[in-house]
Design an enzyme around this catalytic site. Structure first.
Site, PDB file in Angstrom:
ATOM      1  N   CYS A  72       0.967  -1.185  -0.103  1.00 31.00           N
ATOM      2  CA  CYS A  72       0.314   0.147   0.045  1.00 31.00           C
ATOM      3  C   CYS A  72       0.978   1.298   0.036  1.00 31.00           C
ATOM      4  O   CYS A  72       1.521   1.719  -0.878  1.00 31.00           O
ATOM      5  CB  CYS A  72      -0.981   0.009   1.339  1.00 31.00           C
ATOM      6  SG  CYS A  72      -2.228   1.142   1.104  1.00 31.00           S
ATOM      7  N   GLU A 131      -1.208  -8.888   4.729  1.00 33.77           N
ATOM      8  CA  GLU A 131      -1.113  -9.001   6.429  1.00 33.77           C
ATOM      9  C   GLU A 131      -2.450  -9.020   6.771  1.00 33.77           C
ATOM     10  O   GLU A 131      -2.696  -9.472   8.160  1.00 33.77           O
ATOM     11  CB  GLU A 131      -0.253  -7.953   6.816  1.00 33.77           C
ATOM     12  CG  GLU A 131      -0.838  -6.642   7.011  1.00 33.77           C
ATOM     13  CD  GLU A 131      -0.500  -5.647   5.806  1.00 33.77           C
ATOM     14  OE1 GLU A 131      -0.451  -6.282   4.662  1.00 33.77           O
ATOM     15  OE2 GLU A 131      -1.041  -4.559   5.760  1.00 33.77           O
ATOM     16  N   HIS A 176      -3.556  -5.723   0.721  1.00 35.14           N
ATOM     17  CA  HIS A 176      -3.073  -6.079   2.306  1.00 35.14           C
ATOM     18  C   HIS A 176      -2.937  -7.640   2.550  1.00 35.14           C
ATOM     19  O   HIS A 176      -3.754  -7.911   3.100  1.00 35.14           O
ATOM     20  CB  HIS A 176      -3.603  -5.159   3.257  1.00 35.14           C
ATOM     21  CG  HIS A 176      -3.336  -3.732   3.141  1.00 35.14           C
ATOM     22  ND1 HIS A 176      -2.166  -3.108   3.989  1.00 35.14           N
ATOM     23  CD2 HIS A 176      -4.063  -2.965   2.667  1.00 35.14           C
ATOM     24  CE1 HIS A 176      -2.544  -1.926   3.602  1.00 35.14           C
ATOM     25  NE2 HIS A 176      -3.518  -1.578   2.798  1.00 35.14           N
TER      26      HIS A 176
END
Lengths: 82, 243
Positions: free
Chosen positions: B87, B206, B204
């Site tokens: 990002c 994660e 993302h």
């Protein structure tokens, strides 16, 4: 050394789409301003700096533009010394 | 166990998510690195997390690129070790010039926070080696400036050298305008440098590495890195004849 005021105008290159400009254009049309055919949004950066002469000022601000103030991939800039 | 370094800028805000995933889910060692610090030699992989470094002032990532740590990241990457920017991390890598192109505002002009699908376009990188080309990952995005722009020359170089890692697609893996959330050129969601050891991606991983978060498709990216590190350590040891 003299004090200069410099205006840097940063604009998206014509080839880059400007979603913000497009939205504002739509809003202007919604208000009835059908005469407007294009809207592009840029940035105005004002600098206050000291230097020996105008030539050097332009040289230096150009350098600032290519390093930080503008992104050469998507933006053009113009410099006005006052 | 490998040592991951997570770079912290003023305004980073996905650093804890990355730390949690790497240390608690993938059981690797993990450290935060403040952007004014130096020395990345002890790390095996560097993560530049998402957020709003320097408040996104001027342009996303434009100020962060001049933080002292970015020169260190450049040196780290030139040694061939993997660097992943997620990002805002991707935006910083692009401003730094470690990855080509630039980001502009989403074509919708809105901040988009939602689950999207991305298709794997290259599976020979440190970040995607456990995946297959054509695999579809369900993964969240959250950004206002994720509209990837590059000139035609750059796009054809990316295509010719298989440097596009992920493209936005639909559930079936079909890449089209309607599956492009932000207006990115060629539906690009992630890309690599020509050496293949720097990945930038807007989605993302994660945030989707645990069932409790609603999805686990992000796991394969971290697991790929770990698997690549295992193999590359092995090959280095053979090369240098230390073992």
């Amino acid at each position: 050394m003299k004090e200069y005021r410099v205006k840097v105008e940063v604009k998206l290159k014509p080839v880059v789409l400007d979603p913000q400009g497009k939205t504002v254009l739509n809003a202007l049309h919604n208000l009835g301003y059908d005469q407007v055919s294009d809207t592009r949004i840029g940035k105005l950066i004002e600098l206050k700096l000291t230097n020996s002469n105008e030539e050097n000022v332009i040289e230096q601000v150009k350098e600032m533009c290519s390093k930080l103030l503008a992104n050469p991939v998507i933006e053009d800039f113009s410099i006005k010394v006052e | 166990m490998f040592n991951f370094g997570i770079i912290l800028f003023p305004g980073s805000n996905c650093d804890h998510d990355c730390y949690h995933a790497i240390s608690n889910v993938f059981k690797q060692s993990c450290e935060y690195i403040w952007h004014e610090n130096k020395g990345l030699d002890r790390f095996d992989c560097i993560v530049i997390p998402g957020g709003f470094s320097y408040g996104d002032y001027l342009r996303t990532g434009a100020v962060a690129r001049f933080s002292p740590i970015m020169r260190e990241v450049e040196n780290f990457a030139s040694s061939g070790k993997p660097v992943i920017g997620i990002c805002n991390g991707f935006q910083i890598l692009v401003e730094t010039g470690l990855l080509p192109g630039a980001f502009i505002k989403n074509s919708t002009t809105k901040f988009i926070c939602k689950w999207v699908n991305i298709r794997v376009e290259n599976n020979s990188s440190p970040f995607t080696n456990l995946l297959n080309v054509g695999d579809v990952l369900r993964i969240p995005i959250a950004h206002a400036e994720g509209n990837y722009f590059a000139t035609e020359d750059v796009i054809s170089k990316l295509k010719d050298n298989s440097l596009i890692a992920f493209k936005y697609c639909d559930e079936e893996g079909i890449v089209s305008n309607s599956s492009n959330p932000n207006g990115s050129c060629e539906n690009i969601a992630g890309l690599m440098n020509s050496e293949g050891n720097i990945l930038g991606m807007m989605p993302h991983p994660e945030r989707c590495s645990e069932e409790i978060l609603g999805g686990t498709d992000g796991k394969s990216i971290f697991e790929s890195i770990i698997s690549w590190l295992k193999n590359s350590t092995g090959s280095k040891q053979i090369k240098t004849g230390r073992f």
